[in-house]
Enzyme design. Structure first.
Site, short mmCIF file in Angstrom:
data_model
loop_
_atom_site.label_atom_id
_atom_site.label_comp_id
_atom_site.label_asym_id
_atom_site.label_seq_id
_atom_site.Cartn_x
_atom_site.Cartn_y
_atom_site.Cartn_z
N ASP A 127 -4.54 1.74 -2.39
CA ASP A 127 -3.17 1.45 -1.98
C ASP A 127 -2.90 2.21 -0.68
OD1 ASP A 127 -0.42 1.20 -1.64
OD2 ASP A 127 0.01 1.39 -3.78
N SER A 165 6.80 -0.20 -6.85
CA SER A 165 7.00 0.39 -5.54
C SER A 165 8.37 1.07 -5.48
CB SER A 165 6.81 -0.67 -4.46
OG SER A 165 6.68 -0.10 -3.19
N HIS A 224 -1.81 -2.48 -2.96
CA HIS A 224 -0.48 -2.05 -3.39
C HIS A 224 0.11 -2.87 -4.53
CE1 HIS A 224 3.34 -0.09 -3.30
NE2 HIS A 224 3.99 -1.15 -2.84
#
Length: 268
Positions: free
Chosen positions: A214, A107, A244
């Site tokens: 996601d 991320s 995610h």
């Protein structure tokens, strides 16, 4: 696996707490860069898989995150976080000279890892990007335009199809559950722009893994950033149904096996 050892160093803007998961005979160094609002303690199972595979594993709680100092989730520059990460890399290399290093970022950590690879191209032998914040992140653009940043907690169902992941995230006192800071939003957008302008990673072996469901960092927005980085060494793996946190998904063991298989192909 032995418990992680914590250590502290003076980072660019404050004291940084780092962790290391050791083994007596490592064949490579794995460096982890965690995502926004979380901390490296959520990666115990990732570290365990990598240690079993032959790595000594390390990484920091980023400035303003987890056990590190600083105002919570306040980031003024992505390059500050990259500099702190480089301190961890240098420490690991000092303890294990000659070992190849694999950098794994999730991320926001994927943004940090990509920027690290651009600034320190000779350091990583391989790069793994998990749901990275790259390219176009519409949620960030909306926050930049908002007169006031809303204090709306994350929908934990967007993390994983495993409900226990969301429950643990919601109950974790080291996870930030408040709103974004405007300074941080601007810094993240500036970091995305820097990576986009930084050019291809060339032949650096890079594995991009992303869930096709996601909803936090949508696939198509990231793809634009991946195309800016893409070189002959890039491999993508899009995971059907995954949300995610692909390392926390219901098929996490298979995803981590994909990572270790990639590392084997690079190192062997």
């Amino acid at each position: 696996m032995a418990a992680a050892r914590e250590w502290e160093f003076a980072g660019v803007r404050g004291a940084i707490t780092a962790r290391i998961w050791a083994r007596p005979d490592p064949r490579y160094i794995a460096v982890l860069a965690h995502g926004y609002g979380e901390h490296l303690g959520r990666y115990e199972h990732v570290a365990a898989a990598l240690v079993e595979h032959g790595a000594v594993v390390c990484g920091p709680d980023h400035l303003g995150h987890g056990r590190s100092a600083g105002e919570r989730v306040l980031i003024e520059s992505v390059d500050d976080i990259v500099a702190d990460l480089h301190t961890v890399v240098r420490s690991a290399r000092g303890d294990h000279p000659g070992l190849p290093m694999v950098l794994i970022g999730h991320s926001m950590g994927g943004l940090i890892a990509a920027r690290y690879a651009q600034l320190h191209r000779a350091e990583p032998a391989a790069l793994v990007l998990s749901g990275p914040v790259l390219g176009r992140w519409d949620a960030l653009a909306a926050l930049l335009e908002a007169e006031e940043i809303p204090d709306v907690p994350i929908d934990t169902a967007t993390l994983s199809r495993d409900p226990e992941v969301g429950a643990a995230y919601a109950a974790d006192p080291l996870v930030w559950h408040g709103p974004f800071k405007r300074v941080t939003v601007r810094a993240l957008q500036a970091g995305i722009d820097l990576v986009a302008a930084g050019g291809s990673l060339g032949d650096l072996p890079t594995l991009w893994v992303h869930g096709d469901d996601d909803r936090l960092v949508p696939l198509e927005g990231t793809r634009a950033g991946i195309e800016a980085l893409r070189g002959p060494g890039l491999v993508e793996r899009i995971l059907p149904g995954a949300r995610h946190e692909v390392f926390n998904e219901i098929d996490r063991d298979e995803v981590l096996a994909e990572v270790t298989s990639f590392v084997d192909r690079v190192l062997n």
